[in-house]
Design a protein around this motif. Sequence first.
Motif, PDB file in Angstrom:
ATOM      1  N   SER A  58      82.702  96.145  13.798  1.00  0.00           N
ATOM      2  CA  SER A  58      82.610  95.816  12.460  1.00  0.00           C
ATOM      3  C   SER A  58      81.863  94.481  11.890  1.00  0.00           C
ATOM      4  CB  SER A  58      84.017  95.653  11.947  1.00  0.00           C
ATOM      5  OG  SER A  58      84.651  94.462  12.603  1.00  0.00           O
ATOM      6  N   ASN A  59      81.447  93.755  12.690  1.00  0.00           N
ATOM      7  CA  ASN A  59      80.583  92.453  12.584  1.00  0.00           C
ATOM      8  C   ASN A  59      79.057  92.748  12.641  1.00  0.00           C
ATOM      9  OD1 ASN A  59      80.258  92.636  15.183  1.00  0.00           O
ATOM     10  ND2 ASN A  59      80.715  90.481  15.746  1.00  0.00           N
ATOM     11  N   GLY A  60      78.727  93.938  12.989  1.00  0.00           N
ATOM     12  CA  GLY A  60      77.333  94.370  13.124  1.00  0.00           C
ATOM     13  C   GLY A  60      76.856  94.162  14.212  1.00  0.00           C
ATOM     14  N   GLY A  61      77.466  93.924  15.374  1.00  0.00           N
ATOM     15  CA  GLY A  61      77.197  93.771  16.631  1.00  0.00           C
ATOM     16  C   GLY A  61      77.404  95.334  17.417  1.00  0.00           C
ATOM     17  N   TRP A  62      77.236  95.218  18.627  1.00  0.00           N
ATOM     18  CA  TRP A  62      77.450  96.280  19.604  1.00  0.00           C
ATOM     19  C   TRP A  62      78.206  96.043  20.851  1.00  0.00           C
ATOM     20  CZ3 TRP A  62      75.734 100.737  17.297  1.00  0.00           C
ATOM     21  CH2 TRP A  62      74.710 100.762  16.407  1.00  0.00           C
ATOM     22  N   ALA A  63      78.734  96.797  21.467  1.00  0.00           N
ATOM     23  CA  ALA A  63      79.335  96.605  22.752  1.00  0.00           C
ATOM     24  C   ALA A  63      79.288  97.891  23.763  1.00  0.00           C
ATOM     25  CB  ALA A  63      80.690  96.255  22.722  1.00  0.00           C
ATOM     26  N   GLN A  64      79.312  97.614  25.051  1.00  0.00           N
ATOM     27  CA  GLN A  64      79.222  98.829  25.989  1.00  0.00           C
ATOM     28  C   GLN A  64      80.097  98.220  27.289  1.00  0.00           C
ATOM     29  OE1 GLN A  64      75.294 100.403  27.717  1.00  0.00           O
ATOM     30  NE2 GLN A  64      76.538 102.258  27.606  1.00  0.00           N
ATOM     31  N   ARG A  65      80.986  99.143  27.548  1.00  0.00           N
ATOM     32  CA  ARG A  65      81.564  98.959  28.696  1.00  0.00           C
ATOM     33  C   ARG A  65      80.896  99.610  30.159  1.00  0.00           C
ATOM     34  NH1 ARG A  65      84.150 102.098  32.151  1.00  0.00           N
ATOM     35  NH2 ARG A  65      84.291 103.854  30.693  1.00  0.00           N
ATOM     36  N   VAL A  66      80.791  98.864  31.032  1.00  0.00           N
ATOM     37  CA  VAL A  66      79.984  99.359  32.274  1.00  0.00           C
ATOM     38  C   VAL A  66      80.681  99.099  33.441  1.00  0.00           C
ATOM     39  CG1 VAL A  66      77.893  99.586  33.421  1.00  0.00           C
ATOM     40  CG2 VAL A  66      77.793  99.153  31.020  1.00  0.00           C
ATOM     41  N   LYS A  67      80.946 100.125  34.091  1.00  0.00           N
ATOM     42  CA  LYS A  67      81.320  99.980  35.441  1.00  0.00           C
ATOM     43  C   LYS A  67      80.327 100.348  36.470  1.00  0.00           C
ATOM     44  CE  LYS A  67      85.334 101.914  36.680  1.00  0.00           C
ATOM     45  NZ  LYS A  67      86.624 102.884  36.919  1.00  0.00           N
ATOM     46  N   PHE A  68      80.221  99.199  37.614  1.00  0.00           N
ATOM     47  CA  PHE A  68      79.147  99.379  38.567  1.00  0.00           C
ATOM     48  C   PHE A  68      79.424  98.677  39.757  1.00  0.00           C
ATOM     49  CE2 PHE A  68      78.958  95.406  35.930  1.00  0.00           C
ATOM     50  CZ  PHE A  68      78.461  94.361  36.814  1.00  0.00           C
ATOM     51  N   ARG A  69      78.554  98.999  40.923  1.00  0.00           N
ATOM     52  CA  ARG A  69      78.796  98.205  42.226  1.00  0.00           C
ATOM     53  C   ARG A  69      77.475  97.331  42.489  1.00  0.00           C
ATOM     54  NH1 ARG A  69      82.762 101.198  44.353  1.00  0.00           N
ATOM     55  NH2 ARG A  69      83.105 103.338  44.336  1.00  0.00           N
ATOM     56  N   THR A 111      89.785  87.982  16.728  1.00  0.00           N
ATOM     57  CA  THR A 111      88.809  87.701  15.689  1.00  0.00           C
ATOM     58  C   THR A 111      88.930  88.817  14.548  1.00  0.00           C
ATOM     59  OG1 THR A 111      87.317  89.266  16.704  1.00  0.00           O
ATOM     60  CG2 THR A 111      87.188  86.744  17.255  1.00  0.00           C
ATOM     61  N   GLY A 112      89.681  89.779  14.691  1.00  0.00           N
ATOM     62  CA  GLY A 112      89.750  91.031  13.779  1.00  0.00           C
ATOM     63  C   GLY A 112      88.606  91.775  13.645  1.00  0.00           C
ATOM     64  N   ILE A 113      87.765  91.729  14.638  1.00  0.00           N
ATOM     65  CA  ILE A 113      86.668  92.701  14.550  1.00  0.00           C
ATOM     66  C   ILE A 113      87.221  93.724  15.299  1.00  0.00           C
ATOM     67  CG2 ILE A 113      84.616  92.867  15.795  1.00  0.00           C
ATOM     68  CD1 ILE A 113      84.146  90.263  15.881  1.00  0.00           C
ATOM     69  N   SER A 114      86.636  95.120  14.733  1.00  0.00           N
ATOM     70  CA  SER A 114      87.198  96.411  15.167  1.00  0.00           C
ATOM     71  C   SER A 114      85.861  97.402  15.554  1.00  0.00           C
ATOM     72  CB  SER A 114      87.993  97.248  14.108  1.00  0.00           C
ATOM     73  OG  SER A 114      87.116  97.120  13.046  1.00  0.00           O
ATOM     74  N   ILE A 115      86.213  98.289  16.257  1.00  0.00           N
ATOM     75  CA  ILE A 115      85.047  99.291  16.476  1.00  0.00           C
ATOM     76  C   ILE A 115      85.123 100.517  15.596  1.00  0.00           C
ATOM     77  CG2 ILE A 115      84.536 100.987  18.280  1.00  0.00           C
ATOM     78  CD1 ILE A 115      86.203  99.552  20.248  1.00  0.00           C
ATOM     79  N   VAL A 116      83.925 100.559  14.793  1.00  0.00           N
ATOM     80  CA  VAL A 116      83.749 101.314  13.798  1.00  0.00           C
ATOM     81  C   VAL A 116      83.006 102.700  14.008  1.00  0.00           C
ATOM     82  CG1 VAL A 116      83.873  99.675  12.041  1.00  0.00           C
ATOM     83  CG2 VAL A 116      81.528  99.979  12.964  1.00  0.00           C
ATOM     84  N   GLY A 117      82.318 102.837  15.372  1.00  0.00           N
ATOM     85  CA  GLY A 117      81.723 104.047  15.654  1.00  0.00           C
ATOM     86  C   GLY A 117      81.318 103.917  16.975  1.00  0.00           C
ATOM     87  N   SER A 118      81.114 105.173  17.586  1.00  0.00           N
ATOM     88  CA  SER A 118      80.661 105.213  18.740  1.00  0.00           C
ATOM     89  C   SER A 118      79.358 106.180  19.068  1.00  0.00           C
ATOM     90  CB  SER A 118      81.747 106.093  19.752  1.00  0.00           C
ATOM     91  OG  SER A 118      82.771 105.381  19.877  1.00  0.00           O
ATOM     92  N   TYR A 119      78.305 105.874  19.744  1.00  0.00           N
ATOM     93  CA  TYR A 119      77.063 106.638  19.626  1.00  0.00           C
ATOM     94  C   TYR A 119      76.616 106.738  21.201  1.00  0.00           C
ATOM     95  CZ  TYR A 119      76.680 104.855  15.037  1.00  0.00           C
ATOM     96  OH  TYR A 119      76.961 104.674  13.420  1.00  0.00           O
ATOM     97  N   ASN A 120      75.894 108.119  21.495  1.00  0.00           N
ATOM     98  CA  ASN A 120      75.459 108.284  22.823  1.00  0.00           C
ATOM     99  C   ASN A 120      74.190 107.646  23.167  1.00  0.00           C
ATOM    100  OD1 ASN A 120      73.485 109.809  21.541  1.00  0.00           O
ATOM    101  ND2 ASN A 120      74.515 111.648  21.925  1.00  0.00           N
ATOM    102  N   HIS A 121      73.629 108.056  24.150  1.00  0.00           N
ATOM    103  CA  HIS A 121      72.407 107.187  24.506  1.00  0.00           C
ATOM    104  C   HIS A 121      71.220 107.723  23.769  1.00  0.00           C
ATOM    105  CE1 HIS A 121      72.009 111.245  26.583  1.00  0.00           C
ATOM    106  NE2 HIS A 121      70.805 111.008  26.630  1.00  0.00           N
TER     107      HIS A 121
END
Length: 127
Positions: A58-69, A111-121
């Motif tokens: 909601s703040n205009g930024g992006w996020a991604q969760r990544v699991k890696f070795r 911070t009150g920031i929320s996730i507003v959408g999900s996008y694929n690659h």
Amino acid sequence: MKKIILMLLLCISITVLAVPQASPWDSVTYAVKNYLKDNANDPKSIKYVECSYILKLSNGGWAQRVKFRGKNAYGGMVLNEYAFLISGDGDSAVVVSAGSMGEFSKALSSTGISIVGSYNHEGKKVD
């Protein structure tokens, strides 16, 4: 009619370009890959296990969760899972912060920031 179609195509292309670019092979954003390449103990040892969709905040930024070795400082392979906060879009996106999933959840709630959408690659919304 042609003008309406042209406007729709422009809106669609702008939406697609606004999402940080991701690899079609493993769906990890290039911003995360570049961050890990610059910060890992042994960048060549990184193997991606799974990742989330690219999340619009909601703040205009992006996020991604990544699991890696990857190899730790002692040379042993370890499994990691981080949430990466990304600023920018398209191929100019960069990681501004990385932390555990717990830290990510706390930061969102405090911070009150929320996730507003999900996008694929491919940059297509998936809700």
